[in-house]
Design a protein around this motif. Structure first.
Motif, mmCIF file in Angstrom:
data_model
loop_
_atom_site.group_PDB
_atom_site.id
_atom_site.type_symbol
_atom_site.label_atom_id
_atom_site.label_comp_id
_atom_site.label_asym_id
_atom_site.label_seq_id
_atom_site.Cartn_x
_atom_site.Cartn_y
_atom_site.Cartn_z
ATOM 1 N N CYS A 136 48.330 -101.853 86.294
ATOM 2 C CA CYS A 136 48.747 -101.150 87.515
ATOM 3 C C CYS A 136 47.559 -100.698 88.355
ATOM 4 O O CYS A 136 47.670 -100.601 89.576
ATOM 5 C CB CYS A 136 49.608 -99.944 87.147
ATOM 6 S SG CYS A 136 51.141 -100.370 86.310
ATOM 7 N N TYR A 137 46.423 -100.441 87.710
ATOM 8 C CA TYR A 137 45.235 -99.985 88.430
ATOM 9 C C TYR A 137 44.049 -100.848 87.990
ATOM 10 O O TYR A 137 43.220 -100.427 87.182
ATOM 11 C CB TYR A 137 44.960 -98.505 88.155
ATOM 12 C CG TYR A 137 46.155 -97.626 88.426
ATOM 13 C CD1 TYR A 137 46.506 -97.291 89.729
ATOM 14 C CD2 TYR A 137 46.950 -97.149 87.389
ATOM 15 C CE1 TYR A 137 47.609 -96.505 89.996
ATOM 16 C CE2 TYR A 137 48.059 -96.355 87.646
ATOM 17 C CZ TYR A 137 48.385 -96.031 88.951
ATOM 18 O OH TYR A 137 49.479 -95.251 89.206
ATOM 19 N N PRO A 138 43.949 -102.077 88.482
ATOM 20 C CA PRO A 138 42.901 -103.008 88.027
ATOM 21 C C PRO A 138 41.506 -102.436 88.234
ATOM 22 O O PRO A 138 41.194 -101.877 89.280
ATOM 23 C CB PRO A 138 43.140 -104.244 88.906
ATOM 24 C CG PRO A 138 44.559 -104.136 89.350
ATOM 25 C CD PRO A 138 44.838 -102.685 89.484
ATOM 26 N N GLY A 139 40.692 -102.575 87.213
ATOM 27 C CA GLY A 139 39.321 -102.091 87.270
ATOM 28 C C GLY A 139 39.146 -100.679 86.761
ATOM 29 O O GLY A 139 38.016 -100.180 86.689
ATOM 30 N N LEU A 140 40.233 -100.018 86.372
ATOM 31 C CA LEU A 140 40.141 -98.630 85.921
ATOM 32 C C LEU A 140 39.269 -98.505 84.685
ATOM 33 O O LEU A 140 38.475 -97.566 84.552
ATOM 34 C CB LEU A 140 41.544 -98.080 85.644
ATOM 35 C CG LEU A 140 41.628 -96.640 85.126
ATOM 36 C CD1 LEU A 140 41.150 -95.676 86.202
ATOM 37 C CD2 LEU A 140 43.040 -96.298 84.687
ATOM 38 N N LEU A 141 39.396 -99.451 83.758
ATOM 39 C CA LEU A 141 38.667 -99.374 82.485
ATOM 40 C C LEU A 141 37.408 -100.239 82.468
ATOM 41 O O LEU A 141 36.837 -100.474 81.409
ATOM 42 C CB LEU A 141 39.589 -99.812 81.342
ATOM 43 C CG LEU A 141 40.861 -98.979 81.143
ATOM 44 C CD1 LEU A 141 41.737 -99.598 80.066
ATOM 45 C CD2 LEU A 141 40.518 -97.548 80.783
ATOM 46 N N SER A 142 36.980 -100.712 83.650
ATOM 47 C CA SER A 142 35.814 -101.614 83.675
ATOM 48 C C SER A 142 34.536 -100.921 83.197
ATOM 49 O O SER A 142 33.600 -101.591 82.760
ATOM 50 C CB SER A 142 35.614 -102.156 85.089
ATOM 51 O OG SER A 142 35.392 -101.091 86.009
ATOM 52 N N LEU B 287 28.801 -105.722 81.372
ATOM 53 C CA LEU B 287 29.273 -105.917 80.001
ATOM 54 C C LEU B 287 28.730 -104.862 79.041
ATOM 55 O O LEU B 287 29.334 -104.605 77.989
ATOM 56 C CB LEU B 287 28.881 -107.312 79.505
ATOM 57 C CG LEU B 287 29.574 -108.492 80.198
ATOM 58 C CD1 LEU B 287 29.011 -109.810 79.699
ATOM 59 C CD2 LEU B 287 31.076 -108.443 79.946
ATOM 60 N N THR B 288 27.611 -104.257 79.368
ATOM 61 C CA THR B 288 27.010 -103.255 78.472
ATOM 62 C C THR B 288 27.296 -101.830 78.942
ATOM 63 O O THR B 288 26.715 -100.884 78.425
ATOM 64 C CB THR B 288 25.479 -103.468 78.405
ATOM 65 O OG1 THR B 288 24.937 -103.398 79.731
ATOM 66 C CG2 THR B 288 25.148 -104.820 77.797
ATOM 67 N N GLN C 99 41.815 -108.597 79.521
ATOM 68 C CA GLN C 99 42.365 -108.160 80.803
ATOM 69 C C GLN C 99 41.370 -107.295 81.559
ATOM 70 O O GLN C 99 41.192 -107.451 82.773
ATOM 71 C CB GLN C 99 43.665 -107.397 80.590
ATOM 72 C CG GLN C 99 44.363 -107.007 81.877
ATOM 73 C CD GLN C 99 45.722 -106.387 81.637
ATOM 74 O OE1 GLN C 99 46.125 -106.175 80.504
ATOM 75 N NE2 GLN C 99 46.440 -106.091 82.706
ATOM 76 N N VAL C 100 40.726 -106.366 80.859
ATOM 77 C CA VAL C 100 39.721 -105.517 81.504
ATOM 78 C C VAL C 100 38.550 -106.360 81.984
ATOM 79 O O VAL C 100 38.007 -106.139 83.079
ATOM 80 C CB VAL C 100 39.258 -104.418 80.534
ATOM 81 C CG1 VAL C 100 38.140 -103.582 81.163
ATOM 82 C CG2 VAL C 100 40.418 -103.517 80.142
ATOM 83 N N LEU C 101 38.154 -107.357 81.196
ATOM 84 C CA LEU C 101 37.051 -108.245 81.584
ATOM 85 C C LEU C 101 37.387 -109.009 82.859
ATOM 86 O O LEU C 101 36.581 -109.097 83.786
ATOM 87 C CB LEU C 101 36.760 -109.220 80.436
ATOM 88 C CG LEU C 101 35.697 -110.294 80.709
ATOM 89 C CD1 LEU C 101 34.336 -109.636 80.934
ATOM 90 C CD2 LEU C 101 35.624 -111.286 79.550
#
Length: 933
Positions: free
Chosen positions: A165-171, A222-223, A198-200
């Motif tokens: 629902c909120y793409p990029g939230l956990l990036s 990525l880090t 999905q987060v990637l």
């Protein structure tokens, strides 16, 4: 103010019934209470130790399914989230509580995502995310053991839902999620993998939209393991369905992708450990990653193709076709494409597969993503490598089920069209069609008949330009109808459908003309009333074709009405069917060549037919024919389109499916023309029975007498309210004089008996309002809204309809005084009050309720409040301390008792009632009257 009551402490059974009632009809349920009170009851039940765990799960299930109904503002959503968090934190981490903890965590996530009220409340968001991340960080069940694995699974699902629902939230948590995914070796490795992929994908997508991307941006991403930026939620963009479009941006080829390539490769190598559905989801995410990063070659998926080519799983096959459509010849060779086609053909007619699977494989053939397609349209096309030999394997047989048969016929017909030199294929298809024809002719079951006509539709759609086969098909269709006239609806539908499909095709018209010729040449002996009805339906449809002459049809009908006993029998259906043909001719045809014959037909029906309705319609058509031009006549007989709610006048003619009846055109008025004004009334006791008080024993138990004699037998359960019907504030002059007003009342719930319609002869703008009364008969004495619609006639003769402004009927309008004989003294009424109070207080019934309401009396004395609102309901009062006993009766049989007492600057109202469902309305009413200045 405080409002509480015994009624809220429901048993587990009562809660189950209450939740079932809400689940069945949320809107209707919330009419009997307020959303705020219902949510408060739910949250109190969750914290109550007496509430069973199953009931708590049901309550949380309601919260999860109806969040937008229950949490209509940010304050309600925040209170609910904090309350649920409090319950979650108080539950111990023991296996017994894991199921409830899962539901609690899922409920808060649902409230946050579904309502959007908390996307800027960082306190709730941080608390929720901390709980979710704490759960997923317990890799391999090291901290709490395997019993809490379901909680980790729910936490992963909640995080995936947030990321969806909120793409990029956990990036900013990619490093943490990658570490957790690598460590996890339990079956939850699948959930961790899907979450990380999905987060990637969303992180790469967000990065690709940035203007300045450094060479080491992917490695840095990525880090990264930083705090979440909650502003992403407020500016969410739906990136869940990235498609191949010209606007799709990708990262520059100079960006370093070594770490990303390593992560993608590792995910692909481990993908075989996942279930087929999860594999498909993972591959779709990685397809988008490779699509966004230019330096990642599509050949990365090459190692997976061999496994995908041999898969029997539908979702994986569909993902492979998606992969082929995305990367085309950069990943799939010509040999791969040919092999994949042969496999689809083989699976499409595999004897061990179910019919739905075969249909899926055939659909894949018709929408096959080619490496180098000839055209780019999305319609059904066969791939270039699909050969006639492959199509021969899919030729339909009579043993196929209906859906498979039609799909195969569609596919081989398309193959035959694309290979025009294959005349033998067209002949074989027509022979197959004739095989279906023979089955229908011999034993035309419904399924066979429908399949045959659909097959004809497919055949006509592809081969309508082949005159030889179309002429032969027409002959067969006419023969079939001649033997089975009950196929008339199918014939009409076939003509309509093929005309819609092929606008300029001649075959539908030629079929209609051939059917007309066959019908009009039938001898009179074969025209039984039953068969004649079907023939008339066909002729009605044929008359709509302006290129088909109708002289033979009119002469046929004229001969039928003269020779047969149709007019003498007066069968309405047959007469209406004949008039339907006439009406269609009047509407669509040139009337000059058939004027005299048609006039004779209508005149004969008018004079001879033994049914008044048919006579009137025939006379009406005759008058139109002889008095109006063709253009005006066609407009009048055309189907009416004006309608308004409950305004269409219906007769027997307009109710029948073969109708030619007319309906009155009603003009809808957008703004209200009329309005209702409630008239304040002085309530008086509805029970006027006089009794002899000389023999009354003041020590007698009057409760039984009250409940038995007066409440049940002698008291009318109707509340009569007076209204004024007048004009709205702004009304156009054309509406200043209205006549024949028809008012329809709608309460839109089942708490009251329906109200009868009201008829008002006339109403003038400068005249007196019309006064009338409405008898409200409550089933449950809840406040209601009265919706009214009006149909009326203006001075110019036009009929109009409009909606009146809804009118709220307040809770206090339902109050009635104590339903006892008027000659009962106050002492007996007070005694009755005390007896009923004691009875309800001690009752074990789940319907009775005790509550208390407190308010300040600094601005207005208690006596003034009672005099203003409760004067006629007071049965007893004292001065030191100031106190009142107030008895309210609500029909049909509900009692509300108030014991009001002054305490310093506060007043308390003790409440007892025999219907706990009224407590929310009592609370709202007391708040309203005590807040007034």
């Amino acid at each position: 103010r405080r409002f509480s009551g015994r009624a809220m402490a429901l048993s587990n059974y009562d809660w189950a019934q209450k939740l079932a009632a809400f689940h069945a009809n949320p809107a209707g349920f919330l009419e009997s209470t307020t959303t705020q009170n219902f949510v408060g009851d739910l949250l109190r039940a969750l914290t109550d130790e007496k509430t069973g765990e199953n009931v708590k799960k049901q309550i949380l299930g309601v919260i999860q399914e109806f969040p937008t109904w229950l949490f209509t503002n940010s304050q309600a959503a925040e209170r609910a989230a904090e309350s649920i968090f409090s319950i979650y934190s108080q539950l111990p981490f023991v296996p017994k509580s894991v199921n409830l903890k899962c539901h609690l965590l899922l409920s808060v996530t649902t409230i946050v995502i579904a309502t959007d009220h908390l996307i800027r409340n960082e306190k709730v968001l941080k608390n929720l995310m901390r709980q979710l991340l704490d759960a997923v960080c317990d890799t391999n069940d090291r901290k709490y053991g395997g019993g809490f694995r379901p909680l980790r699974a729910v936490a992963c699902d909640c995080l995936r839902e947030f990321e969806t629902c909120y793409p990029g939230l956990l990036s900013r948590k990619l490093d943490l999620l990658h570490t957790l995914q690598q460590k996890e070796v339990t079956p939850l490795h699948q959930a961790y993998t899907l979450l990380y992929s999905q987060v990637l994908k969303n992180a790469i997508r967000t990065l690709s939209q940035s203007r300045n991307v450094s060479d080491g941006a992917i490695r840095e991403m990525l880090t990264r393991n930083e705090e979440i930026k909650w502003k992403v939620m407020a500016k969410a963009q739906d990136l869940s369905a990235v498609t191949i479009t010209s606007g799709l941006s990708s990262l520059p080829s100079t960006v370093e992708t070594k770490e990303l390539k390593s992560s993608v490769t590792l995910l692909l190598e481990e993908s075989f450990l996942l279930t087929p559905v999860s594999q498909a989801a993972l591959l779709r995410e990685l397809i988008q990653v490779v699509l966004l990063v230019r330096s990642l070659p599509p050949a990365t998926f090459r190692s997976q193709l061999l496994r995908l080519f041999g898969t029997m799983d539908i979702c994986l096959l569909h993902t492979m076709l998606h992969m082929k459509a995305t990367f085309t010849d950069s990943l799939f060779t010509v040999e791969d494409e040919n092999f994949l086609l042969k496999r689809l053909v083989c699976m499409a007619h595999h004897p061990l597969l179910s019919n739905p699977l075969k249909l899926f494989y055939m659909d894949c053939l018709l929408h096959f993503p080619e490496n180098r397609p000839i055209n780019s349209n999305l319609e059904e096309n066969l791939p270039i490598l699909f050969t006639p030999k492959m199509a021969a394997c899919l030729f339909p047989t009579l043993f196929n089920d209906s859906s498979t048969m039609l799909s195969c016929l569609n596919l081989v017909s398309l193959m035959c069209v694309e290979n025009a030199e294959e005349d033998r294929g067209l002949a074989e298809i027509f022979d197959y069609l004739m095989s279906l024809y023979k089955l229908v002719d011999v034993n035309g079951s419904r399924e066979r008949t429908v399949t045959f006509f659909r097959a004809v539709y497919i055949f006509v759609g592809y081969f309508h330009n082949n005159e030889m086969f179309m002429v032969e098909l027409t002959q067969y269709m006419v023969k079939l109808y001649q033997r089975h006239c009950t196929l008339a609806p199918h014939m009409i539908n076939l003509i309509n459908s093929t005309q819609n499909l092929l606008e300029d095709a001649k075959w539908p018209v030629s079929l209609a003309e051939a059917l007309q010729k066959m019908i009009v040449e039938l001898p009179s002996k074969q025209l039984s009333p039953h068969k004649l009805m079907w023939h008339l339906r066909v002729l009605t449809r044929v008359a709509k074709e302006t290129t088909i002459l109708q002289k033979v049809t009119v002469q046929f009908l004229l001969n039928v009405v003269r020779v047969s006993d149709m007019c003498r029998s007066g069968e309405w259906r047959v007469g209406n069917a004949v008039l339907a043909v006439c009406r269609s001719i009047l509407h669509h045809q040139n009337l000059e060549p058939i004027f005299s014959d048609l006039a004779d037909l209508l005149q004969h029906i008018h004079l001879q037919f033994q049914d008044v309705d048919i006579q009137d319609h025939a006379h009406f058509y005759y008058a139109l024919l002889t008095c109006l031009s063709h253009e005006k006549l066609a407009r009048i007989v055309a189907e009416g389109t004006g309608n308004c709610s409950r305004a269409k006048t219906r007769s027997l003619s307009s109710l029948m499916s073969e109708s030619t009846g007319h309906s009155i055109s009603v003009l809808p008025i957008k703004h209200p023309v009329l309005k209702l004004i409630p008239v304040p009334e002085e309530h008086s006791p509805n029970l006027t029975a006089a009794g002899d008080t000389s023999e009354l024993d003041y020590e007698e138990d009057y409760l039984e007498k009250y409940l038995g004699q007066f409440c049940i037998v002698g008291f009318a359960s109707t509340i009569v309210m007076k209204f004024h019907l007048t004009f709205a504030e702004r009304v156009d002059p054309e509406h200043h004089r209205v006549y024949a007003i028809h008012l329809h009342f709608d309460l839109r719930n089942s708490h009251y008996e329906p109200l009868s319609d009201l008829y008002v002869p006339c109403l003038f703008f400068n005249g007196e309002p019309h006064v009338f009364s409405l008898p409200f008969k409550p089933r449950l004495p809840f406040p209601i809204t009265l919706y009214t619609s009006a149909i009326f006639t203006r001075e110019d003769g036009s009929t109009c309809c409009s909606q009146l402004e809804p009118l709220d009927v307040g809770f206090s309008r339902l109050f009635l005084t104590l339903p006892v004989p008027t000659n009962w003294p106050s002492k007996i009424k007070a005694s009755l009050f005390d007896q009923l109070w004691t009875s309800l207080e001690q009752a074990d019934s789940s319907q009775s309720a005790l509550s208390r309401f407190c308010f300040q009396t600094a601005q207005r004395p208690l006596s003034e409040l009672v005099t203003l609102h409760f004067q006629k309901y007071v049965v007893s009062q004292k001065s030191d301390p100031e106190s009142y006993k107030i008895f309210l009766f609500l029909p049909p049989q509900t009692n509300i008792l108030f014991s009001v007492e002054q305490l310093d600057r506060m007043a308390k109202v003790d409440i007892v009632t025999d219907n706990w469902k009224l407590l929310p309305f009592i609370n709202s009413y007391l708040i309203d009257i005590t807040s007034q200045k």
